[in-house]
Design a protein around this motif. Sequence first.
Motif, PDB file in Angstrom:
ATOM      1  N   HIS A  22       6.188   5.017   3.194  1.00  0.00           N
ATOM      2  CA  HIS A  22       4.660   5.169   2.299  1.00  0.00           C
ATOM      3  C   HIS A  22       4.113   6.218   2.811  1.00  0.00           C
ATOM      4  CE1 HIS A  22       5.859   1.331  -0.237  1.00  0.00           C
ATOM      5  NE2 HIS A  22       5.608   0.941   0.476  1.00  0.00           N
ATOM      6  N   SER A  23       4.031   6.636   3.654  1.00  0.00           N
ATOM      7  CA  SER A  23       3.114   7.667   4.505  1.00  0.00           C
ATOM      8  C   SER A  23       3.673   8.948   4.237  1.00  0.00           C
ATOM      9  CB  SER A  23       2.777   7.972   6.089  1.00  0.00           C
ATOM     10  OG  SER A  23       2.615   8.710   6.511  1.00  0.00           O
ATOM     11  N   LYS A  24       4.810   9.181   4.011  1.00  0.00           N
ATOM     12  CA  LYS A  24       5.868  10.372   3.631  1.00  0.00           C
ATOM     13  C   LYS A  24       5.549  10.295   2.058  1.00  0.00           C
ATOM     14  CE  LYS A  24      10.301  12.613   3.937  1.00  0.00           C
ATOM     15  NZ  LYS A  24      11.636  12.773   4.103  1.00  0.00           N
ATOM     16  N   ASP A  25       5.542   9.060   1.228  1.00  0.00           N
ATOM     17  CA  ASP A  25       4.971   9.126   0.215  1.00  0.00           C
ATOM     18  C   ASP A  25       4.295   8.654  -0.683  1.00  0.00           C
ATOM     19  OD1 ASP A  25       8.114   9.015  -0.559  1.00  0.00           O
ATOM     20  OD2 ASP A  25       8.481   6.748  -0.780  1.00  0.00           O
ATOM     21  N   ARG A  26       3.109   9.086   0.574  1.00  0.00           N
ATOM     22  CA  ARG A  26       1.255   9.376  -0.418  1.00  0.00           C
ATOM     23  C   ARG A  26       1.358   7.999  -0.771  1.00  0.00           C
ATOM     24  NH1 ARG A  26      -0.797  15.579   0.866  1.00  0.00           N
ATOM     25  NH2 ARG A  26       1.038  15.765   1.763  1.00  0.00           N
ATOM     26  N   THR A  27       1.702   6.624  -0.249  1.00  0.00           N
ATOM     27  CA  THR A  27       0.917   5.708  -1.014  1.00  0.00           C
ATOM     28  C   THR A  27      -0.607   5.294  -0.422  1.00  0.00           C
ATOM     29  OG1 THR A  27       3.878   5.190  -0.678  1.00  0.00           O
ATOM     30  CG2 THR A  27       1.810   3.620  -1.555  1.00  0.00           C
ATOM     31  N   PRO A  28      -1.401   4.784  -2.140  1.00  0.00           N
ATOM     32  CA  PRO A  28      -2.311   4.414  -1.261  1.00  0.00           C
ATOM     33  C   PRO A  28      -2.796   2.953  -0.400  1.00  0.00           C
ATOM     34  CG  PRO A  28      -2.172   5.207  -3.865  1.00  0.00           C
ATOM     35  CD  PRO A  28      -0.963   4.605  -3.477  1.00  0.00           C
ATOM     36  N   VAL A  29      -3.164   3.541   0.555  1.00  0.00           N
ATOM     37  CA  VAL A  29      -3.473   2.397   1.490  1.00  0.00           C
ATOM     38  C   VAL A  29      -3.169   0.878   1.282  1.00  0.00           C
ATOM     39  CG1 VAL A  29      -4.270   1.473   3.855  1.00  0.00           C
ATOM     40  CG2 VAL A  29      -4.431   3.597   3.101  1.00  0.00           C
ATOM     41  N   ALA A  30      -4.256   0.487  -0.201  1.00  0.00           N
ATOM     42  CA  ALA A  30      -4.834  -0.623  -0.975  1.00  0.00           C
ATOM     43  C   ALA A  30      -3.275  -1.202  -1.284  1.00  0.00           C
ATOM     44  CB  ALA A  30      -5.168  -0.100  -1.959  1.00  0.00           C
ATOM     45  N   LYS A  31      -2.142  -0.411  -1.800  1.00  0.00           N
ATOM     46  CA  LYS A  31      -0.762  -0.678  -2.029  1.00  0.00           C
ATOM     47  C   LYS A  31       0.065  -1.240  -1.326  1.00  0.00           C
ATOM     48  CE  LYS A  31       2.475   0.868  -5.559  1.00  0.00           C
ATOM     49  NZ  LYS A  31       3.220   1.733  -6.890  1.00  0.00           N
ATOM     50  N   ILE A  32      -0.200  -0.295  -0.236  1.00  0.00           N
ATOM     51  CA  ILE A  32       0.635  -0.726   0.686  1.00  0.00           C
ATOM     52  C   ILE A  32       0.254  -2.108   1.566  1.00  0.00           C
ATOM     53  CG2 ILE A  32       1.636  -0.447   3.337  1.00  0.00           C
ATOM     54  CD1 ILE A  32       0.559   2.756   2.249  1.00  0.00           C
ATOM     55  N   SER A  33      -0.922  -2.371   1.725  1.00  0.00           N
ATOM     56  CA  SER A  33      -1.620  -3.530   1.911  1.00  0.00           C
ATOM     57  C   SER A  33      -0.851  -4.943   1.367  1.00  0.00           C
ATOM     58  CB  SER A  33      -3.075  -3.578   1.836  1.00  0.00           C
ATOM     59  OG  SER A  33      -3.686  -4.434   2.437  1.00  0.00           O
ATOM     60  N   LYS A  34      -0.751  -4.512  -0.072  1.00  0.00           N
ATOM     61  CA  LYS A  34      -0.608  -5.809  -0.901  1.00  0.00           C
ATOM     62  C   LYS A  34       0.876  -6.089  -0.768  1.00  0.00           C
ATOM     63  CE  LYS A  34      -4.526  -5.364  -4.183  1.00  0.00           C
ATOM     64  NZ  LYS A  34      -4.572  -5.499  -5.247  1.00  0.00           N
ATOM     65  N   GLU A  35       1.950  -4.465  -0.252  1.00  0.00           N
ATOM     66  CA  GLU A  35       2.600  -5.112  -0.573  1.00  0.00           C
ATOM     67  C   GLU A  35       3.492  -5.747   0.616  1.00  0.00           C
ATOM     68  OE1 GLU A  35       6.580  -2.226  -0.035  1.00  0.00           O
ATOM     69  OE2 GLU A  35       5.410  -1.401  -1.259  1.00  0.00           O
ATOM     70  N   ALA A  42      -4.884  -2.748   9.330  1.00  0.00           N
ATOM     71  CA  ALA A  42      -3.643  -3.044  10.704  1.00  0.00           C
ATOM     72  C   ALA A  42      -3.519  -1.669  10.181  1.00  0.00           C
ATOM     73  CB  ALA A  42      -3.453  -4.455  10.301  1.00  0.00           C
ATOM     74  N   LEU A  43      -2.961  -1.417   8.854  1.00  0.00           N
ATOM     75  CA  LEU A  43      -2.048  -0.760   8.844  1.00  0.00           C
ATOM     76  C   LEU A  43      -2.239   0.563   8.997  1.00  0.00           C
ATOM     77  CD1 LEU A  43      -1.256  -0.833   4.493  1.00  0.00           C
ATOM     78  CD2 LEU A  43       0.522  -0.915   6.611  1.00  0.00           C
ATOM     79  N   ARG A  44      -3.753   0.931   9.539  1.00  0.00           N
ATOM     80  CA  ARG A  44      -4.436   2.918   9.431  1.00  0.00           C
ATOM     81  C   ARG A  44      -4.008   2.414  11.341  1.00  0.00           C
ATOM     82  NH1 ARG A  44      -6.551   5.139   5.612  1.00  0.00           N
ATOM     83  NH2 ARG A  44      -7.645   3.994   4.060  1.00  0.00           N
ATOM     84  N   GLN A  45      -4.495   1.496  11.634  1.00  0.00           N
ATOM     85  CA  GLN A  45      -4.366   1.559  13.511  1.00  0.00           C
ATOM     86  C   GLN A  45      -2.596   1.622  13.396  1.00  0.00           C
ATOM     87  OE1 GLN A  45      -6.698   1.219  15.739  1.00  0.00           O
ATOM     88  NE2 GLN A  45      -5.434   2.080  16.948  1.00  0.00           N
ATOM     89  N   LYS A  46      -1.901   1.430  13.028  1.00  0.00           N
ATOM     90  CA  LYS A  46      -0.423   1.327  13.372  1.00  0.00           C
ATOM     91  C   LYS A  46       0.107   2.308  12.904  1.00  0.00           C
ATOM     92  CE  LYS A  46       2.707  -0.951  14.936  1.00  0.00           C
ATOM     93  NZ  LYS A  46       2.851  -1.093  16.552  1.00  0.00           N
ATOM     94  N   ALA A  47      -0.119   3.480  12.008  1.00  0.00           N
ATOM     95  CA  ALA A  47      -0.067   4.597  11.227  1.00  0.00           C
ATOM     96  C   ALA A  47      -0.830   5.194  12.443  1.00  0.00           C
ATOM     97  CB  ALA A  47      -0.748   4.803  10.369  1.00  0.00           C
ATOM     98  N   LEU A  48      -2.276   5.245  13.166  1.00  0.00           N
ATOM     99  CA  LEU A  48      -2.729   5.914  14.422  1.00  0.00           C
ATOM    100  C   LEU A  48      -1.739   6.060  15.550  1.00  0.00           C
ATOM    101  CD1 LEU A  48      -5.344   7.811  15.020  1.00  0.00           C
ATOM    102  CD2 LEU A  48      -6.105   5.518  15.766  1.00  0.00           C
ATOM    103  N   ASN A  49      -1.059   4.369  15.344  1.00  0.00           N
ATOM    104  CA  ASN A  49       0.098   4.667  17.045  1.00  0.00           C
ATOM    105  C   ASN A  49       0.873   5.597  16.864  1.00  0.00           C
ATOM    106  OD1 ASN A  49      -2.849   3.080  18.139  1.00  0.00           O
ATOM    107  ND2 ASN A  49      -1.389   0.941  18.002  1.00  0.00           N
ATOM    108  N   LEU A  50       1.133   5.209  15.678  1.00  0.00           N
ATOM    109  CA  LEU A  50       2.806   6.158  15.329  1.00  0.00           C
ATOM    110  C   LEU A  50       2.577   7.576  15.473  1.00  0.00           C
ATOM    111  CD1 LEU A  50       4.479   3.295  12.931  1.00  0.00           C
ATOM    112  CD2 LEU A  50       4.904   3.775  15.439  1.00  0.00           C
TER     113      LEU A  50
END
Length: 58
Positions: A22-35, A42-50
């Motif tokens: 999703h990061s590579k595809d530039r999917t909006p965070v709200a959409k990722i969150s629901k999926e 939580a998604l932003r924190q994990k992405a930051l750590n990665l």
Amino acid sequence: MAKKKLVRREWTLAELRTLKKHSKDRTPVAKISKEMKRTEGALRQKALNLGIGLGHQR
């Protein structure tokens, strides 16, 4: 009003792969969150750590 009990779930390898895709595809965070059924924070924190970008971090 009763507070909801916080339940933390471990990140699976499949979830990490999905987040990176999703990061590579530039999917909006709200959409990722629901999926993925995880909060945007939580998604932003994990992405930051990665070390990958999500949303406005690009």
